[in-house]
Design a protein around this motif. Structure first.
Motif, PDB file in Angstrom:
ATOM      1  N   GLY A  19     -90.430 -14.343 -79.738  1.00  0.00           N
ATOM      2  CA  GLY A  19     -91.147 -15.586 -79.516  1.00  0.00           C
ATOM      3  C   GLY A  19     -92.628 -15.397 -79.265  1.00  0.00           C
ATOM      4  N   TRP A  20     -92.999 -14.309 -78.553  1.00  0.00           N
ATOM      5  CA  TRP A  20     -94.411 -14.081 -78.260  1.00  0.00           C
ATOM      6  C   TRP A  20     -95.244 -13.788 -79.504  1.00  0.00           C
ATOM      7  CZ3 TRP A  20     -95.539  -9.419 -80.254  1.00  0.00           C
ATOM      8  CH2 TRP A  20     -94.534  -8.455 -80.309  1.00  0.00           C
ATOM      9  N   ARG A  21     -94.561 -13.532 -80.635  1.00  0.00           N
ATOM     10  CA  ARG A  21     -95.283 -13.194 -81.886  1.00  0.00           C
ATOM     11  C   ARG A  21     -96.216 -14.323 -82.327  1.00  0.00           C
ATOM     12  NH1 ARG A  21     -97.888 -12.449 -85.608  1.00  0.00           N
ATOM     13  NH2 ARG A  21     -97.587 -11.153 -87.457  1.00  0.00           N
ATOM     14  N   SER A  22     -95.888 -15.572 -81.953  1.00  0.00           N
ATOM     15  CA  SER A  22     -96.734 -16.713 -82.348  1.00  0.00           C
ATOM     16  C   SER A  22     -98.097 -16.669 -81.663  1.00  0.00           C
ATOM     17  CB  SER A  22     -96.033 -18.036 -82.011  1.00  0.00           C
ATOM     18  OG  SER A  22     -95.790 -18.143 -80.610  1.00  0.00           O
ATOM     19  N   GLY A  23     -98.201 -15.881 -80.588  1.00  0.00           N
ATOM     20  CA  GLY A  23     -99.473 -15.757 -79.891  1.00  0.00           C
ATOM     21  C   GLY A  23    -100.369 -14.663 -80.449  1.00  0.00           C
ATOM     22  N   ILE A  24     -99.905 -13.987 -81.486  1.00  0.00           N
ATOM     23  CA  ILE A  24    -100.705 -12.945 -82.147  1.00  0.00           C
ATOM     24  C   ILE A  24    -101.575 -13.592 -83.211  1.00  0.00           C
ATOM     25  CG2 ILE A  24    -100.655 -10.846 -83.538  1.00  0.00           C
ATOM     26  CD1 ILE A  24     -99.657 -10.354 -80.744  1.00  0.00           C
ATOM     27  N   CYS A  25    -102.882 -13.501 -83.054  1.00  0.00           N
ATOM     28  CA  CYS A  25    -103.807 -14.078 -84.048  1.00  0.00           C
ATOM     29  C   CYS A  25    -103.880 -13.224 -85.307  1.00  0.00           C
ATOM     30  CB  CYS A  25    -105.202 -14.221 -83.446  1.00  0.00           C
ATOM     31  SG  CYS A  25    -105.261 -15.259 -81.978  1.00  0.00           S
ATOM     32  N   GLY A  26    -103.809 -11.914 -85.121  1.00  0.00           N
ATOM     33  CA  GLY A  26    -103.876 -11.014 -86.256  1.00  0.00           C
ATOM     34  C   GLY A  26    -104.656  -9.756 -85.929  1.00  0.00           C
ATOM     35  N   VAL A  27    -104.844  -8.938 -86.959  1.00  0.00           N
ATOM     36  CA  VAL A  27    -105.577  -7.679 -86.810  1.00  0.00           C
ATOM     37  C   VAL A  27    -107.032  -7.901 -87.227  1.00  0.00           C
ATOM     38  CG1 VAL A  27    -105.661  -5.250 -87.505  1.00  0.00           C
ATOM     39  CG2 VAL A  27    -103.465  -6.435 -87.345  1.00  0.00           C
ATOM     40  N   VAL A  28    -107.942  -7.297 -86.501  1.00  0.00           N
ATOM     41  CA  VAL A  28    -109.377  -7.487 -86.743  1.00  0.00           C
ATOM     42  C   VAL A  28    -109.731  -7.298 -88.215  1.00  0.00           C
ATOM     43  CG1 VAL A  28    -111.671  -6.521 -86.289  1.00  0.00           C
ATOM     44  CG2 VAL A  28    -110.072  -6.907 -84.396  1.00  0.00           C
ATOM     45  N   GLY A  29    -109.245  -6.226 -88.818  1.00  0.00           N
ATOM     46  CA  GLY A  29    -109.595  -5.934 -90.206  1.00  0.00           C
ATOM     47  C   GLY A  29    -109.167  -7.002 -91.190  1.00  0.00           C
ATOM     48  N   GLU A  30    -108.127  -7.771 -90.834  1.00  0.00           N
ATOM     49  CA  GLU A  30    -107.653  -8.838 -91.711  1.00  0.00           C
ATOM     50  C   GLU A  30    -108.333 -10.173 -91.438  1.00  0.00           C
ATOM     51  OE1 GLU A  30    -103.132  -7.719 -93.016  1.00  0.00           O
ATOM     52  OE2 GLU A  30    -103.383  -8.854 -91.162  1.00  0.00           O
ATOM     53  N   LEU A  31    -108.832 -10.338 -90.225  1.00  0.00           N
ATOM     54  CA  LEU A  31    -109.383 -11.633 -89.825  1.00  0.00           C
ATOM     55  C   LEU A  31    -110.861 -11.793 -90.157  1.00  0.00           C
ATOM     56  CD1 LEU A  31    -107.631 -11.917 -86.346  1.00  0.00           C
ATOM     57  CD2 LEU A  31    -107.035 -13.152 -88.434  1.00  0.00           C
ATOM     58  N   LEU A  32    -111.594 -10.677 -90.233  1.00  0.00           N
ATOM     59  CA  LEU A  32    -113.026 -10.756 -90.501  1.00  0.00           C
ATOM     60  C   LEU A  32    -113.314 -10.775 -91.999  1.00  0.00           C
ATOM     61  CD1 LEU A  32    -114.578  -8.279 -87.897  1.00  0.00           C
ATOM     62  CD2 LEU A  32    -113.806 -10.636 -87.592  1.00  0.00           C
ATOM     63  N   HIS A  33    -114.346 -11.520 -92.371  1.00  0.00           N
ATOM     64  CA  HIS A  33    -114.813 -11.552 -93.762  1.00  0.00           C
ATOM     65  C   HIS A  33    -116.235 -11.000 -93.781  1.00  0.00           C
ATOM     66  CE1 HIS A  33    -111.365 -14.080 -94.805  1.00  0.00           C
ATOM     67  NE2 HIS A  33    -111.609 -14.724 -93.686  1.00  0.00           N
ATOM     68  N   VAL A  34    -116.477 -10.007 -94.640  1.00  0.00           N
ATOM     69  CA  VAL A  34    -117.756  -9.310 -94.660  1.00  0.00           C
ATOM     70  C   VAL A  34    -118.295  -9.249 -96.089  1.00  0.00           C
ATOM     71  CG1 VAL A  34    -118.985  -7.197 -94.002  1.00  0.00           C
ATOM     72  CG2 VAL A  34    -116.910  -7.874 -92.777  1.00  0.00           C
ATOM     73  N   GLU A  35    -119.579  -9.553 -96.257  1.00  0.00           N
ATOM     74  CA  GLU A  35    -120.213  -9.423 -97.566  1.00  0.00           C
ATOM     75  C   GLU A  35    -120.291  -7.944 -97.950  1.00  0.00           C
ATOM     76  OE1 GLU A  35    -123.955 -11.315 -98.051  1.00  0.00           O
ATOM     77  OE2 GLU A  35    -123.317 -13.179 -97.077  1.00  0.00           O
ATOM     78  N   GLY A  36    -120.212  -7.701 -99.260  1.00  0.00           N
ATOM     79  CA  GLY A  36    -120.171  -6.328 -99.757  1.00  0.00           C
ATOM     80  C   GLY A  36    -121.287  -5.440 -99.253  1.00  0.00           C
ATOM     81  N   ARG A  37    -122.495  -5.983 -99.122  1.00  0.00           N
ATOM     82  CA  ARG A  37    -123.649  -5.185 -98.706  1.00  0.00           C
ATOM     83  C   ARG A  37    -123.470  -4.625 -97.296  1.00  0.00           C
ATOM     84  NH1 ARG A  37    -129.477  -7.173 -96.873  1.00  0.00           N
ATOM     85  NH2 ARG A  37    -130.664  -5.258 -97.176  1.00  0.00           N
ATOM     86  N   TYR A  38    -122.731  -5.322 -96.452  1.00  0.00           N
ATOM     87  CA  TYR A  38    -122.618  -4.930 -95.046  1.00  0.00           C
ATOM     88  C   TYR A  38    -121.303  -4.242 -94.706  1.00  0.00           C
ATOM     89  CZ  TYR A  38    -126.348  -8.434 -94.956  1.00  0.00           C
ATOM     90  OH  TYR A  38    -127.484  -9.152 -95.226  1.00  0.00           O
ATOM     91  N   VAL A  39    -120.446  -4.052 -95.681  1.00  0.00           N
ATOM     92  CA  VAL A  39    -119.112  -3.507 -95.415  1.00  0.00           C
ATOM     93  C   VAL A  39    -119.174  -2.151 -94.712  1.00  0.00           C
ATOM     94  CG1 VAL A  39    -117.086  -2.490 -96.521  1.00  0.00           C
ATOM     95  CG2 VAL A  39    -117.819  -4.779 -97.161  1.00  0.00           C
ATOM     96  N   THR A  40    -119.949  -1.227 -95.246  1.00  0.00           N
ATOM     97  CA  THR A  40    -120.009   0.121 -94.660  1.00  0.00           C
ATOM     98  C   THR A  40    -120.509   0.078 -93.220  1.00  0.00           C
ATOM     99  OG1 THR A  40    -120.378   1.142 -96.821  1.00  0.00           O
ATOM    100  CG2 THR A  40    -120.997   2.431 -94.891  1.00  0.00           C
ATOM    101  N   ALA A  41    -121.556  -0.703 -92.977  1.00  0.00           N
ATOM    102  CA  ALA A  41    -122.115  -0.801 -91.627  1.00  0.00           C
ATOM    103  C   ALA A  41    -121.108  -1.393 -90.647  1.00  0.00           C
ATOM    104  CB  ALA A  41    -123.391  -1.650 -91.654  1.00  0.00           C
TER     105      ALA A  41
END
Length: 268
Positions: free
Chosen positions: A48-70
């Motif tokens: 039941g507590w799984r519904s309180g998981i927002c997700g993993v940082v790497g999946e939740l963030l959106h980054v433009e290609g130029r800044y990916v490495t940084a």
């Protein structure tokens, strides 16, 4: 007719390839490929507590290609941190990990994390030449998740080059972390690190490619359906009619060799 058949065959091959690719993606999503054992244990839970998981940082963030490495360099292992709605969810998840001996994971409860504000000298470093901005300002995320982003990236500066990064760090008495677009790092206190190796497992390009491939799946299917609609038959029929309607003028003179008579088969 042959052209139409070739077009249909090409689309069939493409559709088959894309279906196979989507199946691989679905399997990877189901198995949470690339994540650590602890993260997989949490994401695969049906409690039941799984519904309180927002997700993993790497999946939740959106980054433009130029800044990916940084950004990947600035986050490091935090790419696999798990954001939760509250501390209670994190506690339940930790209990689950321990009971299952499912590995380790780091949690960022949105109700307890407290991002640190920039000091006056850090703010001054932001104005240095070549400083693009705070790493937290170079990513996109849902507004309710911003506290986690500020906690992880709100004190990291992003610079164009290493020289500019060093200049900015000096302005803050070497008490700020600065990463460059190439992935070089100047840590608070003065240590410098050369371009970091690619982080194994999760990365923004890999996640972006998976999402794009899955998102384009319906378009590939529609493209195939367009060819298999009744209009396909009418296209082939019209194509055949246009081909049979082509008239070739019968020459009355041998234009290749004017001094010779026209071959008999041309005079029929």
């Amino acid at each position: 007719l042959e052209e139409a058949k070739k077009a249909v065959a090409a689309k069939e091959r493409q559709l088959s390839e894309k279906k196979a690719r989507i199946q691989v993606i679905q399997n990877m999503e189901r198995d949470h490929d690339g994540f650590s054992r602890g993260v997989k244990t949490i994401l695969q839970s049906k409690a039941g507590w799984r519904s309180g998981i927002c997700g993993v940082v790497g999946e939740l963030l959106h980054v433009e290609g130029r800044y990916v490495t940084a950004i990947e360099t600035a986050l490091g292992g935090a790419l696999q941190n798990i954001i939760t709605r509250d501390a209670q969810t994190a506690k339940e998840a930790i209990r689950h990990l321990k009971s299952q001996k499912g590995g380790r994971a780091t949690f960022l409860p949105l109700d307890t994390i407290r991002p640190r504000s920039l000091s006056p000298k850090e703010k001054e470093a932001l104005k240095a030449p070549g400083i693009i901005g705070l790493a937290s300002s170079l990513v996109s995320v849902d507004a309710d998740l911003m506290p986690a982003v500020d906690f992880l990236l709100g004190q990291v500066l992003v610079a164009e080059t290493l020289d500019q990064a060093l200049d900015a760090a000096k302005r803050a008495d070497m008490r700020v972390r600065v990463v460059t677009l190439e992935g070089d790092v100047i840590y608070s206190g003065g240590p410098l690190q050369a371009v970091k190796k690619k982080i194994a497992g999760v990365s923004f390009p890999a996640i972006r490619n998976l999402k794009r491939t899955k998102r384009n799946g319906p378009n590939w299917k529609k493209s195939w359906q367009d060819l298999t609609k009744p209009s396909r038959k009418s296209f082939i029929r019209n194509r055949m009619q246009s081909l049979t309607a082509i008239s070739v003028p019968i020459p009355t003179r041998n234009w290749l060799f004017p001094w010779q008579p026209c071959p008999p088969k041309w005079n029929r």
